[in-house]
Write an enzyme that holds these catalytic residues in place. Sequence first.
Site, PDB file in Angstrom:
ATOM      1  N   HIS A  95       0.842  -1.285  -0.082  1.00 13.53           N
ATOM      2  CA  HIS A  95      -0.074   0.029  -0.016  1.00 13.53           C
ATOM      3  C   HIS A  95       1.028   1.148   0.101  1.00 13.53           C
ATOM      4  O   HIS A  95       1.860   1.315   0.953  1.00 13.53           O
ATOM      5  CB  HIS A  95      -0.766   0.144   1.162  1.00 13.53           C
ATOM      6  N   HIS A  97       3.141   4.269   0.676  1.00 13.84           N
ATOM      7  CA  HIS A  97       3.331   4.664   1.773  1.00 13.84           C
ATOM      8  C   HIS A  97       4.785   5.681   1.542  1.00 13.84           C
ATOM      9  O   HIS A  97       5.679   5.097   0.824  1.00 13.84           O
ATOM     10  CB  HIS A  97       3.491   4.024   3.166  1.00 13.84           C
ATOM     11  N   HIS A  99       7.629   6.933   3.753  1.00 15.74           N
ATOM     12  CA  HIS A  99       8.179   7.200   5.368  1.00 15.74           C
ATOM     13  C   HIS A  99       8.793   8.563   5.489  1.00 15.74           C
ATOM     14  O   HIS A  99       9.491   9.021   4.672  1.00 15.74           O
ATOM     15  CB  HIS A  99       9.654   6.221   5.481  1.00 15.74           C
TER      16      HIS A  99
END
Length: 111
Positions: A95, A97, A99
């Site tokens: 999914h 993302h 960081h």
Amino acid sequence: MCVFCEIINGNIPSQCLYEDEYVYAFRDINPQAPVHFLVIPKQHIESAGKITAENSDLVAKCFEVIPKLAAEQGLSNGYRIISNCGPDAGQSVEHLHFHVLGGKSMGEKLV
Ligand code: AMP
């Protein structure tokens, strides 16, 4: 359903830092820096490899949230944004993302 979709739905607990109609941000469960959070679109996009003209507005929304959260988290000296895409990059949750890592000097650079 993927683990981040379950987090968005509230079925898996998370330490939420921000939420709106399109974006969810929460602390990484296994922090790699003093501050380490993830910013994700609520819509399930598998990875950065699946960004298209139809969904790139959601990526922009993620990136609008990042500087606000970074400031809130005290990252005035800078931070690193990483998105692992696919197996060779070590992506472990499919999914999209971003960081966001900071709170220390990250001297060893990949790029
Ligand atoms: P990546 O390896 O780039 O796909 O990053 C996935 C990240 O998700 C890792 O840094 C994990 O520590 C983090 N993660 C996995 N499950 C959870 C969870 N339930 N809550 C918070 N972070 C998680």
